[in-house]
Design a protein around this motif. Structure first.
Motif, PDB file in Angstrom:
ATOM      1  N   ASN A   1       0.735   3.933  -2.981  1.00 34.48           N
ATOM      2  CA  ASN A   1       0.690   5.544  -2.585  1.00 34.48           C
ATOM      3  C   ASN A   1       1.844   6.353  -3.067  1.00 34.48           C
ATOM      4  OD1 ASN A   1      -1.778   4.855  -1.324  1.00 34.48           O
ATOM      5  ND2 ASN A   1      -0.869   4.753   0.856  1.00 34.48           N
TER       6      ASN A   1
ATOM      7  N   GLU B   1       0.710  -1.107  -0.003  1.00 31.98           N
ATOM      8  CA  GLU B   1      -0.078  -0.028   0.011  1.00 31.98           C
ATOM      9  C   GLU B   1       0.949   1.181  -0.007  1.00 31.98           C
ATOM     10  OE1 GLU B   1      -3.001  -0.148   3.022  1.00 31.98           O
ATOM     11  OE2 GLU B   1      -3.765  -2.029   2.586  1.00 31.98           O
ATOM     12  N   GLU B   2       1.952   1.334   0.943  1.00 34.05           N
ATOM     13  CA  GLU B   2       2.903   2.215   0.839  1.00 34.05           C
ATOM     14  C   GLU B   2       3.418   2.671  -0.661  1.00 34.05           C
ATOM     15  OE1 GLU B   2       7.058   3.627   2.735  1.00 34.05           O
ATOM     16  OE2 GLU B   2       5.678   2.131   3.679  1.00 34.05           O
TER      17      GLU B   2
ATOM     18  N   GLU C   1       1.246   6.805  -6.958  1.00 34.36           N
ATOM     19  CA  GLU C   1       0.305   7.718  -7.241  1.00 34.36           C
ATOM     20  C   GLU C   1       0.579   9.000  -7.005  1.00 34.36           C
ATOM     21  OE1 GLU C   1      -3.056   6.328  -5.091  1.00 34.36           O
ATOM     22  OE2 GLU C   1      -3.529   4.691  -6.419  1.00 34.36           O
ATOM     23  N   ARG C   2       1.408   9.426  -5.813  1.00 35.97           N
ATOM     24  CA  ARG C   2       1.862  10.720  -5.673  1.00 35.97           C
ATOM     25  C   ARG C   2       2.666  11.165  -6.518  1.00 35.97           C
ATOM     26  NH1 ARG C   2       5.120  10.070  -1.313  1.00 35.97           N
ATOM     27  NH2 ARG C   2       3.269   9.134  -0.053  1.00 35.97           N
TER      28      ARG C   2
END
Length: 191
Positions: A171, A167-168, A174-175
């Motif tokens: 994220n 998940e990290e 996506e950032r």
């Protein structure tokens, strides 16, 4: 022959009348998978794996500890409609909890569905106890601990760590995407 409230009342002596005092305003509790210390009320070290190990819907095993809080709603039914009310409550609660946990996937049982499991177990237990007509009102079902069994805990913790890392990374990607792509689109439109 009658139910009376508090206050002075006449009772025939020498065994003609018999009196049963029922604490109907007190909340009673049955514990499953663990036992509390009677003096302090805190959870003790005694665990009962026979009660707490359950099969989940995806054929995994979960160690579920819970407590059922109830009170006596109808003293007459409590005393005279069932022989061993405490045993009945324990049996009903264990079967209902196994059913509710067995309907869910292990991942959900161990993480996100705790409130839903407790609410459904409370509702279904009350339905069964109402059918038995024992005069019991379930106040609350409280899930204490829901864990994987001890032999698989390390693997479960590794799996959770891997999911958090995944998940990290998602994220972070996506950032970066949100930072670079709009700028590139702006440059393209400008050109």
């Amino acid at each position: 022959v009658k139910t009376v409230g508090p206050g002075p009342h006449f009772k025939w002596p020498f065994g003609i009348d018999k009196r049963y005092i029922v604490a109907s305003k007190v909340t009673l509790q049955e514990e499953f998978g663990f036992r509390s210390n009677q003096r302090t009320g805190q959870r003790g070290g005694r665990k009962n794996k026979k009660e707490s190990l359950m099969l989940t819907g995806d054929l995994n095993v979960a160690d579920v500890e819970w407590a059922v809080q109830y009170r006596i709603a109808d003293p007459w039914k409590y005393l005279f409609h069932a022989r061993d009310v405490t045993r009945n409550i324990r049996d009903v609660s264990m079967s209902i909890m196994r059913r509710v946990v067995g309907d869910r996937l292990a991942g959900r049982v161990l993480t996100t569905s705790r409130v839903a499991i407790a609410a459904e177990a409370e509702r279904l237990s009350q339905q069964v106890l109402d059918q038995y007509d024992m005069g019991i009102k379930i106040e609350q079902v409280i899930l204490q601990d829901v864990n994987p069994p001890d032999p698989v805990k390390p693997a479960f913790n590794e799996l959770n760590a891997a999911k958090q890392e995944q998940e990290e990374l998602i994220n972070n990607a996506e950032r970066e995407y949100n930072k670079i792509i709009p700028a590139a689109r702006g440059k393209a439109e400008q050109m």
